[in-house]
Motif scaffolding. Structure first.
Motif, short mmCIF file in Angstrom:
data_model
loop_
_atom_site.label_atom_id
_atom_site.label_comp_id
_atom_site.label_asym_id
_atom_site.label_seq_id
_atom_site.Cartn_x
_atom_site.Cartn_y
_atom_site.Cartn_z
N GLY A 192 28.62 50.79 37.68
CA GLY A 192 29.47 49.66 38.09
C GLY A 192 29.75 48.72 36.94
N ALA A 193 28.70 48.40 36.14
CA ALA A 193 28.88 47.46 35.04
C ALA A 193 29.82 48.05 34.00
CB ALA A 193 27.53 47.12 34.42
N THR A 194 29.66 49.35 33.71
CA THR A 194 30.51 49.97 32.70
C THR A 194 31.97 50.00 33.14
OG1 THR A 194 28.62 51.39 32.21
CG2 THR A 194 30.72 52.00 31.21
N VAL A 195 32.18 50.49 34.36
CA VAL A 195 33.55 50.57 34.86
C VAL A 195 34.16 49.17 34.95
CG1 VAL A 195 34.99 51.18 36.84
CG2 VAL A 195 33.16 52.72 36.10
N GLY A 196 33.36 48.21 35.45
CA GLY A 196 33.86 46.84 35.58
C GLY A 196 34.23 46.25 34.23
N PHE A 197 33.38 46.49 33.25
CA PHE A 197 33.63 45.95 31.91
C PHE A 197 34.91 46.54 31.31
CE2 PHE A 197 32.94 46.29 27.27
CZ PHE A 197 32.84 44.95 26.97
N VAL A 198 35.04 47.87 31.39
CA VAL A 198 36.22 48.52 30.82
C VAL A 198 37.49 48.05 31.56
CG1 VAL A 198 37.37 50.73 30.47
CG2 VAL A 198 34.93 50.49 29.99
N THR A 199 37.41 47.99 32.89
CA THR A 199 38.57 47.53 33.65
C THR A 199 38.91 46.09 33.29
OG1 THR A 199 37.64 48.82 35.46
CG2 THR A 199 39.55 47.44 35.97
N GLY A 200 37.89 45.24 33.22
CA GLY A 200 38.12 43.84 32.90
C GLY A 200 38.79 43.66 31.55
N VAL A 201 38.29 44.39 30.54
CA VAL A 201 38.89 44.29 29.22
C VAL A 201 40.34 44.79 29.26
CG1 VAL A 201 38.82 45.15 26.85
CG2 VAL A 201 36.71 44.43 27.97
N SER A 202 40.56 45.91 29.96
CA SER A 202 41.92 46.47 30.00
C SER A 202 42.91 45.51 30.63
CB SER A 202 41.96 47.78 30.79
OG SER A 202 40.86 48.57 30.52
N ILE A 203 42.54 44.93 31.79
CA ILE A 203 43.52 44.06 32.44
C ILE A 203 43.62 42.72 31.73
CG2 ILE A 203 43.40 45.18 34.69
CD1 ILE A 203 41.56 43.12 35.66
N GLY A 204 42.55 42.31 31.04
CA GLY A 204 42.64 41.07 30.27
C GLY A 204 43.54 41.26 29.06
N TRP A 205 43.59 42.48 28.56
CA TRP A 205 44.32 42.74 27.33
C TRP A 205 45.75 43.17 27.60
CZ3 TRP A 205 43.55 41.41 22.58
CH2 TRP A 205 44.31 42.00 21.57
N SER A 206 45.92 44.12 28.53
CA SER A 206 47.24 44.72 28.72
C SER A 206 47.88 44.25 30.02
CB SER A 206 47.11 46.25 28.74
OG SER A 206 48.16 46.82 29.48
N GLN A 207 49.04 43.65 29.89
CA GLN A 207 49.73 43.15 31.08
C GLN A 207 50.17 44.30 31.98
OE1 GLN A 207 52.64 40.12 30.37
NE2 GLN A 207 50.90 38.80 29.96
N ARG A 208 50.48 45.43 31.35
CA ARG A 208 50.97 46.57 32.14
C ARG A 208 49.86 47.11 33.05
NH1 ARG A 208 52.88 51.45 29.60
NH2 ARG A 208 52.34 50.37 27.69
N ILE A 209 48.66 47.22 32.50
CA ILE A 209 47.55 47.66 33.34
C ILE A 209 47.25 46.60 34.39
CG2 ILE A 209 45.11 48.35 33.32
CD1 ILE A 209 45.49 49.33 30.50
N GLY A 210 47.31 45.33 33.97
CA GLY A 210 47.06 44.24 34.89
C GLY A 210 48.00 44.27 36.08
N TYR A 211 49.26 44.61 35.81
CA TYR A 211 50.25 44.66 36.89
C TYR A 211 49.78 45.55 38.02
CZ TYR A 211 54.56 45.89 39.30
OH TYR A 211 55.50 46.10 40.26
N TRP A 212 49.19 46.68 37.69
CA TRP A 212 48.75 47.62 38.72
C TRP A 212 47.39 47.29 39.28
CZ3 TRP A 212 52.17 50.50 40.92
CH2 TRP A 212 53.34 50.85 40.22
N VAL A 213 46.53 46.73 38.47
CA VAL A 213 45.15 46.56 38.93
C VAL A 213 44.93 45.25 39.70
CG1 VAL A 213 42.73 46.48 38.20
CG2 VAL A 213 44.31 48.03 37.08
N HIS A 214 45.62 44.18 39.30
CA HIS A 214 45.41 42.89 39.97
C HIS A 214 45.51 42.96 41.49
CE1 HIS A 214 46.37 40.26 36.21
NE2 HIS A 214 45.20 40.86 36.16
N PRO A 215 46.62 43.50 42.04
CA PRO A 215 46.71 43.50 43.50
C PRO A 215 45.58 44.30 44.16
CG PRO A 215 48.82 44.02 42.50
CD PRO A 215 47.81 44.06 41.41
N VAL A 216 45.22 45.42 43.56
CA VAL A 216 44.14 46.23 44.12
C VAL A 216 42.85 45.42 44.14
CG1 VAL A 216 42.80 48.35 43.84
CG2 VAL A 216 45.23 48.32 43.23
N LEU A 217 42.62 44.75 43.02
CA LEU A 217 41.41 43.94 42.88
C LEU A 217 41.39 42.82 43.92
CD1 LEU A 217 39.35 44.47 40.73
CD2 LEU A 217 40.30 42.62 39.38
N ARG A 218 42.54 42.20 44.09
CA ARG A 218 42.61 41.07 45.02
C ARG A 218 42.39 41.54 46.45
NH1 ARG A 218 46.82 36.95 43.20
NH2 ARG A 218 45.32 37.15 41.52
N PHE A 219 42.86 42.76 46.75
CA PHE A 219 42.80 43.28 48.10
C PHE A 219 41.41 43.81 48.43
CE2 PHE A 219 43.87 46.57 51.31
CZ PHE A 219 44.38 45.70 52.26
#
Ligand SMILES: Nc1ncnc2c1ncn2[C@@H]1O[C@H](COP(=O)(O)OP(=O)(O)OP(=O)(O)O)[C@@H](O)[C@H]1O
Ligand SMILES: [Mg+2]
Lengths: 337, 265
Positions: free
Chosen positions: A154-181
């Motif tokens: 969980g920590a590894t996946v969370g860390f990689v996901t967090g860095v990706s969406i913090g860095w790339s807006q394109r990844i963030g576009y797809w991941v934010h709504p999923v995360l929020r939901f």
């Protein structure tokens, strides 16, 4: 010790004889602690038990041995170095602890002021640790294995996901709504589904623990990366940094304090999931042990398991604190911990 | 006293690059309104020249430096380094920012090593890091963290972090602004010595007219925002310069006048 400073000998000299003033000072608390444990030991041995417990005698003797150790440690604290200092620092706690176990012993085993099967005496819990040790150890190992696996994933996946969406807006576009939901949903709500969609209850629990860990780690890593001052990037870029350097050597170190907050939160919520998962699905671990003890109305086993569980959880938190202190030494003096 | 002639002025080793700023205008959008910051600024700096920029606070000096660094693109006009158009940051043009912006999680040594590490040449060049730390006089602080430094020391680390890259163009945004006056004077001579030895082109922003006159070959005076070039003054004096030099005093009076401060002189 090879060297003595003047102040050392000066401070030690008056301690050679114990004065009355010392009794109320640093020695006093240590002596009180020793007395409290002596009282505990004697209360075990003096009155007869109201029930049938096999470890009363050994508990009483053990307590008296502890009292002797405290006494010895207190009187020679000045010659014991850091161990002596540690004892002196914890002496007030030893007094309180000794008093509480004495009271507990008297209130349960000796006079049964507390209703008996629900409030087992200390010797009953000691009995669990000596007589049911193999099963308890198996449970501890199973819990650690499950928790560690799920937490690391969980920590590894969370860390990689967090860095990706913090860095790339394109990844963030797809991941934010999923995360929020999905994120705010308590991981335990997935339990029923997870247990019949996953091939084994073990893999289902690992998934749930990873989920409970991953959400806070993702969110905090993301906010950490997103809040890194652009001035740092400007500096690095003018010095010839490529994007990979900006991520690995600027964004991640700057975000690390946030990441640790996420790791702490994830640890807390994953413990909750671990216990519930073990109680409901996995037929091993401390959660299962608790459940099993309840089924047999073995109350002392429950208390024994609870104590072990709390030691494990606080041990894990301490370990994480140590890791953080080591990785974030630079923060000392920047923020107040 | 020897008066420096043009022929002597170019005897420095010419590792510096030429910098051409041509008709550059820039603006920011604040709350939907357009704030013009630079207005048709043209400036040509010869290789190895030391140019100082003077101007009122908020006129756009730092913005011009960001354009030179390649951190932003101008809205109009172009910037060129040795005839090549500047399209992004490059380690040949290193900036010392107004804030030291040291990385708090890195020690002094690691901060200074940043540029070499980013370019992947740290392994072979570790000695250079030690050398520049020595140069700014912080050898005994190499393992300290930025929060353990004073403001002036932090600024010196920022200078070392820039110098370690052997830049062709060194861009300085009030690098000595936070130093006490004694360290400041010492660092000014260090800077001149360094510039004479290495021969990089230098673009320095400062608030201090005297500092500009002691250090630079040329002083550019900018107007209020949006910044325009008000005056381009050659300082034809050899180094080391003396603060009491009547020639410099005369220039100082002129420049203060240009900045609208003749009353205080
Ligand atoms: N990123 C930005 N967004 C919006 N406006 C900006 C930005 N950066 C600078 N400005 C504006 O541009 C103007 C010029 O700023 P700049 O930092 O270049 O001034 P300066 O000449 O360096 O001033 P000082 O001498 O005080 O450092 C200021 O009015 C500022 O408000
Ligand atoms: Mg500025």
């Amino acid at each position: 010790m090879s060297t003595y400073s003047v102040s050392d000998t000066a401070a030690a000299a008056p301690r050679a004889t114990v004065t009355f003033a010392d009794l109320s000072g640093s020695y006093g608390v240590g002596l009180a602690a020793s007395l409290a444990w002596l009282a505990f030991g004697l209360s075990c041995l003096y009155w007869p038990d109201v029930g049938d417990w096999s470890r009363t005698g050994s508990l009483g003797i053990g307590a008296i041995v502890i009292a002797a150790f405290i006494l010895f440690g207190t009187l020679s604290a000045d010659y014991l170095g850091s161990a002596g200092q540690a004892l002196r620092k914890r002496a007030p706690w030893l007094v309180a602890f000794g008093a509480v176990v004495t009271l507990w012993e008297v209130a349960t085993a000796k006079f049964a002021w507390l209703p008996l099967p629900f409030f087992p005496p200390p010797q009953a819990i000691l009995e669990v640790y000596t007589d049911d040790l193999p099963k308890l150890l198996d449970s501890v190992l199973a819990s650690i294995k499950l928790q560690l696996g799920g937490y690391i994933i969980g920590a590894t996946v969370g860390f990689v996901t967090g860095v990706s969406i913090g860095w790339s807006q394109r990844i963030g576009y797809w991941v934010h709504p999923v995360l929020r939901f999905i994120g705010p949903l308590p991981a335990t709500a997935w339990l029923p589904i997870a247990f019949f969609t996953f091939p084994s209850s073990w893999s289902a629990s690992t998934f749930l623990i990873a989920l409970a860990t991953g959400f806070p780690v993702t969110v905090l890593t993301w906010s950490g990366v997103a809040s890194v001052s652009s001035a740092y990037y400007d500096v690095a870029r003018t010095l010839g940094a490529k994007p990979s350097f900006l991520v690995l050597k600027v964004a991640i170190p700057a975000a690390l304090p946030h990441v640790f907050v996420g790791l702490f939160m994830g640890l807390g919520s994953s413990f909750a999931v671990l216990v519930v998962a073990e109680m409901i699905g996995v037929k091993a671990g401390l959660g299962w042990y608790l459940q099993w003890a309840q089924g047999w109305a073995a109350y002392s086993n429950m208390y024994a398991a609870l104590i072990v569980m709390s030691l494990l959880c606080s041990g894990a938190i301490t370990l994480l604190f140590r890791t953080r202190d080591r990785l974030l030494v630079w923060q000392k003096g920047v923020v107040k911990w | 006293m020897v008066v420096l002639t043009a022929a002597e002025a170019i005897t420095y080793p010419a590792v510096g690059a030429e910098l051409d700023i041509e008709g550059v205008s820039h603006a920011f959008d604040i709350d939907g309104a357009v704030l013009p910051v630079l207005d048709n600024v043209s400036l040509s700096i010869a290789p190895g020249e030391f140019v100082a920029l003077l101007g009122p606070s908020g006129c756009g000096k730092s913005t011009l430096l960001r354009l030179v660094a390649g951190l932003e693109k101008p809205r109009a006009g172009s910037l060129r380094e040795d005839e090549a158009r500047i399209t992004g940051p490059h380690p040949s043009r290193v900036v010392v920012f107004q804030d030291p912006t040291l990385f708090p999680w890195r020690t002094v040594w690691d901060n200074v090593a940043l540029g070499l590490e980013a370019q992947g040449i740290l392994k072979a060049q570790r000695h250079r890091v030690d050398e520049v730390i020595e140069l700014v006089g912080l050898s005994s602080f190499r393992n300290a963290y930025p929060h353990q430094l004073s403001g002036g020391m932090a600024q010196r680390v920022a200078l070392a972090r820039a110098l370690v890259n052997d830049p062709k163009i060194l861009v300085l945004d009030e690098p000595l602004g936070k130093l006490d006056s004694l360290t400041r004077i010492a660092m000014q001579s260090e800077l001149v010595a360094l510039w004479q030895r290495k021969g990089f082109t230098t673009l320095l922003v400062t608030h201090d007219v005297e500092e500009a006159l002691v250090l630079a070959n040329r002083v550019i005076v900018l107007s209020d925002r949006p910044a325009r070039i008000k005056a381009d003054i050659a300082v034809a004096r050899p180094y080391p310069r003396h603060r009491g030099d009547p020639y410099l005093a005369e220039l100082r009076k002129q420049i203060l006048g240009l900045l609208g401060l003749e009353a205080t002189w």
